[in-house]
Design a protein around this motif. Structure first.
Motif, mmCIF file in Angstrom:
data_model
loop_
_atom_site.group_PDB
_atom_site.id
_atom_site.type_symbol
_atom_site.label_atom_id
_atom_site.label_comp_id
_atom_site.label_asym_id
_atom_site.label_seq_id
_atom_site.Cartn_x
_atom_site.Cartn_y
_atom_site.Cartn_z
ATOM 1 N N VAL A 157 0.835 -1.208 0.000
ATOM 2 C CA VAL A 157 0.000 0.000 0.000
ATOM 3 C C VAL A 157 0.866 1.253 0.000
ATOM 4 C CG1 VAL A 157 -1.728 1.299 1.309
ATOM 5 C CG2 VAL A 157 -1.906 -1.180 1.139
ATOM 6 N N ASP A 158 1.933 1.224 0.800
ATOM 7 C CA ASP A 158 2.804 2.398 0.894
ATOM 8 C C ASP A 158 3.462 2.699 -0.458
ATOM 9 O OD1 ASP A 158 4.238 0.049 0.957
ATOM 10 O OD2 ASP A 158 5.621 0.687 2.538
ATOM 11 N N ALA A 159 3.994 1.681 -1.101
ATOM 12 C CA ALA A 159 4.667 1.888 -2.381
ATOM 13 C C ALA A 159 3.678 2.354 -3.457
ATOM 14 C CB ALA A 159 5.358 0.602 -2.821
ATOM 15 N N SER A 160 2.465 1.818 -3.442
ATOM 16 C CA SER A 160 1.474 2.204 -4.450
ATOM 17 C C SER A 160 1.069 3.665 -4.298
ATOM 18 C CB SER A 160 0.231 1.308 -4.340
ATOM 19 O OG SER A 160 0.563 -0.042 -4.580
ATOM 20 N N LEU A 161 0.791 4.076 -3.069
ATOM 21 C CA LEU A 161 0.389 5.459 -2.844
ATOM 22 C C LEU A 161 1.559 6.413 -3.118
ATOM 23 C CD1 LEU A 161 -1.811 5.154 0.363
ATOM 24 C CD2 LEU A 161 -2.532 5.270 -2.015
ATOM 25 N N SER A 163 4.077 5.940 -5.204
ATOM 26 C CA SER A 163 4.301 6.045 -6.652
ATOM 27 C C SER A 163 3.237 6.918 -7.307
ATOM 28 C CB SER A 163 4.302 4.655 -7.295
ATOM 29 O OG SER A 163 3.027 4.040 -7.181
ATOM 30 N N LEU A 164 2.008 6.891 -6.763
ATOM 31 C CA LEU A 164 0.950 7.762 -7.277
ATOM 32 C C LEU A 164 1.316 9.231 -7.067
ATOM 33 C CD1 LEU A 164 -1.881 8.301 -8.404
ATOM 34 C CD2 LEU A 164 -2.772 8.001 -6.072
ATOM 35 N N VAL A 165 1.794 9.553 -5.856
ATOM 36 C CA VAL A 165 2.188 10.933 -5.571
ATOM 37 C C VAL A 165 3.346 11.359 -6.469
ATOM 38 C CG1 VAL A 165 3.156 12.462 -3.809
ATOM 39 C CG2 VAL A 165 1.368 10.829 -3.193
ATOM 40 N N LEU A 166 4.322 10.483 -6.638
ATOM 41 C CA LEU A 166 5.487 10.834 -7.455
ATOM 42 C C LEU A 166 5.119 11.020 -8.912
ATOM 43 C CD1 LEU A 166 8.268 8.540 -5.935
ATOM 44 C CD2 LEU A 166 7.943 10.993 -5.622
ATOM 45 N N ARG A 167 4.133 10.260 -9.411
ATOM 46 C CA ARG A 167 3.713 10.436 -10.800
ATOM 47 C C ARG A 167 3.080 11.811 -11.017
ATOM 48 N NH1 ARG A 167 1.873 5.106 -10.321
ATOM 49 N NH2 ARG A 167 -0.312 5.763 -10.308
ATOM 50 N N LEU A 168 2.441 12.338 -9.969
ATOM 51 C CA LEU A 168 1.860 13.674 -10.082
ATOM 52 C C LEU A 168 2.938 14.745 -10.199
ATOM 53 C CD1 LEU A 168 -0.965 13.398 -7.370
ATOM 54 C CD2 LEU A 168 -1.201 13.174 -9.850
ATOM 55 N N PHE A 169 4.126 14.461 -9.661
ATOM 56 C CA PHE A 169 5.218 15.433 -9.665
ATOM 57 C C PHE A 169 6.322 15.077 -10.667
ATOM 58 C CE2 PHE A 169 3.232 16.152 -5.597
ATOM 59 C CZ PHE A 169 3.349 17.520 -5.392
ATOM 60 N N THR A 202 13.967 2.879 -1.745
ATOM 61 C CA THR A 202 13.790 1.889 -2.816
ATOM 62 C C THR A 202 13.169 2.529 -4.054
ATOM 63 O OG1 THR A 202 13.488 0.139 -1.172
ATOM 64 C CG2 THR A 202 12.734 -0.316 -3.402
ATOM 65 N N LEU A 203 12.235 3.458 -3.860
ATOM 66 C CA LEU A 203 11.616 4.135 -4.993
ATOM 67 C C LEU A 203 12.564 5.136 -5.646
ATOM 68 C CD1 LEU A 203 8.012 4.831 -3.611
ATOM 69 C CD2 LEU A 203 8.777 2.958 -5.059
ATOM 70 N N GLN A 295 11.486 9.655 -14.280
ATOM 71 C CA GLN A 295 10.293 8.832 -14.363
ATOM 72 C C GLN A 295 10.256 7.869 -13.177
ATOM 73 O OE1 GLN A 295 7.769 8.950 -16.356
ATOM 74 N NE2 GLN A 295 8.493 10.408 -17.892
ATOM 75 N N PRO A 296 9.344 8.063 -12.212
ATOM 76 C CA PRO A 296 9.244 7.123 -11.089
ATOM 77 C C PRO A 296 8.616 5.806 -11.514
ATOM 78 C CG PRO A 296 7.509 8.766 -10.956
ATOM 79 C CD PRO A 296 8.385 9.165 -12.113
ATOM 80 N N ILE A 297 8.842 4.768 -10.721
ATOM 81 C CA ILE A 297 8.263 3.464 -11.020
ATOM 82 C C ILE A 297 6.770 3.466 -10.712
ATOM 83 C CG2 ILE A 297 10.430 2.268 -10.564
ATOM 84 C CD1 ILE A 297 9.331 1.459 -7.864
ATOM 85 N N THR A 298 6.067 2.531 -11.313
ATOM 86 C CA THR A 298 4.619 2.428 -11.125
ATOM 87 C C THR A 298 4.296 1.199 -10.295
ATOM 88 O OG1 THR A 298 4.208 3.499 -13.255
ATOM 89 C CG2 THR A 298 2.411 2.223 -12.306
ATOM 90 N N SER A 299 3.430 1.383 -9.302
ATOM 91 C CA SER A 299 2.998 0.267 -8.451
ATOM 92 C C SER A 299 1.507 0.418 -8.195
ATOM 93 C CB SER A 299 3.776 0.284 -7.127
ATOM 94 O OG SER A 299 3.337 -0.757 -6.287
ATOM 95 N N ARG A 300 0.759 -0.683 -8.318
ATOM 96 C CA ARG A 300 -0.689 -0.626 -8.178
ATOM 97 C C ARG A 300 -1.154 -1.437 -6.968
ATOM 98 N NH1 ARG A 300 -2.732 1.808 -12.519
ATOM 99 N NH2 ARG A 300 -1.514 1.843 -14.452
ATOM 100 N N LEU A 301 -2.300 -1.013 -6.421
ATOM 101 C CA LEU A 301 -2.878 -1.688 -5.265
ATOM 102 C C LEU A 301 -3.538 -3.000 -5.676
ATOM 103 C CD1 LEU A 301 -4.614 1.103 -3.128
ATOM 104 C CD2 LEU A 301 -2.756 -0.409 -2.418
ATOM 105 N N THR A 302 -3.448 -3.995 -4.802
ATOM 106 C CA THR A 302 -4.152 -5.262 -4.980
ATOM 107 C C THR A 302 -5.456 -5.218 -4.175
ATOM 108 O OG1 THR A 302 -3.042 -6.260 -3.073
ATOM 109 C CG2 THR A 302 -1.943 -6.444 -5.219
ATOM 110 N N GLY A 303 -6.235 -6.291 -4.277
ATOM 111 C CA GLY A 303 -7.479 -6.359 -3.516
ATOM 112 C C GLY A 303 -7.235 -6.308 -2.021
ATOM 113 N N ARG A 304 -6.253 -7.083 -1.547
ATOM 114 C CA ARG A 304 -5.920 -7.050 -0.120
ATOM 115 C C ARG A 304 -5.372 -5.678 0.253
ATOM 116 N NH1 ARG A 304 -4.814 -12.237 2.325
ATOM 117 N NH2 ARG A 304 -3.032 -11.360 3.424
ATOM 118 N N GLY A 305 -4.702 -5.025 -0.686
ATOM 119 C CA GLY A 305 -4.195 -3.687 -0.413
ATOM 120 C C GLY A 305 -5.316 -2.702 -0.141
#
Length: 499
Positions: A157-161, A163-169, A202-203, A295-305
């Motif tokens: 969850v932390d990496a996904s959120l 990466s979302l913030v970094l993609r905005l910037f 890591t990101l 370009q930051p890496i992309t990470s997406r949330l899973t169902g458990r996430g």
């Protein structure tokens, strides 16, 4: 007739499950053995350090004025011993905390009724008084924070959120650095800043590959992560151990501050320091490569996430809404504990891997404060300090900053907070106790001038790109500005919200 012997396919699945389960158990046992063996040897310098600290503590107890009761002299020895061991780390920090609790039980509570021990100036408290900090509500509050952090890391969850913030910037390095610092500080408000730093570093790694080796912005990106993590550690009561110690010592003095009130005070301060740190790092480590686009890496949330995110957001919302629903923050902290362990998000290995040593360290600090208060040692120390409000606060916060720069900020808070709150309470204004406690806790999180000052600094330094001079240059400026803001404006801002 029912089948008494499983079919070959089912039997095969059972056997495969059994073998895999046994392999997991063996691997877990091997991990435990590997982690225990290196720590089983007591180094000579550690033994010398412990003996020296013990001798100094015994000597300090002998020099306590005779006018003070026996329990105050015994507590003075325990305090000096804890200060020396926490400063030198001759013993692990949590081991010193356990030693403090054990010495208070034996020397002050004196459950064996041994001659020469216990209280003479008041009734001897039961030994359970000094064990109670191990089950303090503050411990459960921080346990809930650790559980949320563990689940967020496990499910990404932390990496996904982040990466979302970094993609905005994404784009120019200075904007990427701003997004990196915002994401790091935000996560550090609700989970361990050490875990946050490890994740954000890591990101950063894939972005560093896109930057030439000789470009100073590489060091700037690495520095921005621990600085933002340290600043984010001011934001909430669960953000850092010094905050938990402050809450616990306040509770022992009959004082309290809500989760929302803490954020109203600390988040604006953190935002100002974050902008200052960003501008400073930009100035010291500007990008020199023309047209650099990260370009930051992309990470997406899973169902458990999504489940983890829903429980975490619900917990934070309940913490903030405490004045309306009336549930204490420690009780709300049980929600993620029960949810993640019952739903199987965290297994027993995850639970075993929590930072129990930090919880013990917090409990040791709370026990130290209890002992100083019950024996009257805190009052004796307060009488030796100047009583002027601004002068005393400056001495306490500056002392906390110096100690936290060279030792654990949790240990520094453990030592300074009981004295500071007692000094404030001596003025007859309970609200001033909250002001002093918050100022000390916030300053403890702002010490970031050396690689050893905080775990986030150490993680960034371990990447091999930064030098001690890099951290000293930027960290000293940010720490001193934080001290000036907290000591100068803290009492007014805190007083406004709590009065």
């Amino acid at each position: 007739m029912p089948r008494l012997i499983p079919s070959s396919s089912r039997l095969g699945r059972w056997l495969r499950f059994g073998r895999s389960h046994v392999r997991l158990e063996i691997a877990h046992a091997q991990r435990l053995l590997r982690t225990r063996i290196p720590g089983s040897k007591l180094r000579v310098q550690q033994a010398v350090g412990v003996l020296f600290a013990g001798a100094v503590a015994v000597g300090a107890a002998q020099f306590v004025p005779e006018a003070l009761p026996r329990e105050a002299r015994l507590m003075a020895g325990i305090f000096v011993l804890a200060a020396l061991l926490w400063t030198t780390e001759a013993l692990p920090l949590f081991a010193t905390a356990l030693l403090v609790i054990a010495l208070e039980v034996v020397l002050l509570a004196n459950p064996g009724d041994w001659p020469g021990l216990g209280f003479t100036g008041a009734e001897t408290p039961p030994y359970q008084t000094f064990l109670a900090p191990l089950a303090s509500p503050i411990i459960y509050l921080f346990l809930g924070g650790f559980i949320v952090a563990r689940a967020a890391v496990k499910e990404g969850v932390d990496a996904s959120l982040a990466s979302l913030v970094l993609r905005l910037f994404q784009g120019r390095p200075r904007l990427v650095m701003l997004g990196l610092m915002i994401a790091t500080a935000t996560f550090s408000m609700f989970m361990s800043n050490t875990a946050t730093t490890a994740m954000m570093i890591t990101l950063v790694g894939p972005m560093l590959v896109q930057i030439p080796k000789d470009d100073p912005v590489r060091r700037g990106l690495l520095l921005s992560v621990p600085f933002a993590a340290n600043i984010g550690g001011m934001g909430t009561p669960v953000a850092s151990p010094p905050n938990a110690v402050a809450l616990g010592v306040l509770a022992e003095s009959g004082l309290a501050i809500s989760f929302g009130a803490w954020m109203l005070i600390a988040v604006p301060l953190g935002a100002v320091l974050l902008v200052i740190a960003w501008l400073l790092i930009q100035r010291l480590y500007p990008a020199q490569t023309a047209g650099l686009h990260l370009q930051p890496i992309t990470s997406r949330l899973t169902g458990r996430g999504y489940v983890v995110l829903a429980v975490a957001l619900s917990t934070i919302a309940l913490w903030l809404a405490e004045p309306w629903h009336g549930l204490p923050t420690a009780v709300v902290a049980l929600l993620p504990v029960v949810a993640f362990t019952s739903l199987g998000v965290l297994n027993r290995y995850d639970f075993d891997a929590l930072q129990w040593n930090v919880l013990v360290l917090i409990a040791g600090g709370l026990a130290l404060g209890v002992g100083m208060r019950l024996t009257g040692l805190d009052v004796a120390l307060v009488q030796a300090l100047p009583t002027g409000g601004a002068t005393a606060l400056l001495i306490l916060t500056a002392g906390t900053l110096v100690l936290s720069t060279f030792m654990s900020n949790t240990a520094a808070a453990n030592l300074v907070l009981p004295i500071g709150i007692s000094l404030a309470m001596a003025t007859g204004d309970p609200a001033s106790g909250i002001e002093v406690a918050l100022c000390i806790a916030l300053v403890a999180s702002s010490a970031m001038a050396l690689p050893v000052s905080t775990p986030p600094n150490a993680i960034a330094y371990a990447q091999g790109e930064l030098t001690t001079r890099d951290m000293v240059m930027a960290g000293t400026i940010v720490s001193l500005l934080a001290l000036a803001l907290i000591a100068g404006l803290g009492p007014f801002v805190i007083g406004y919200w709590i009065r």
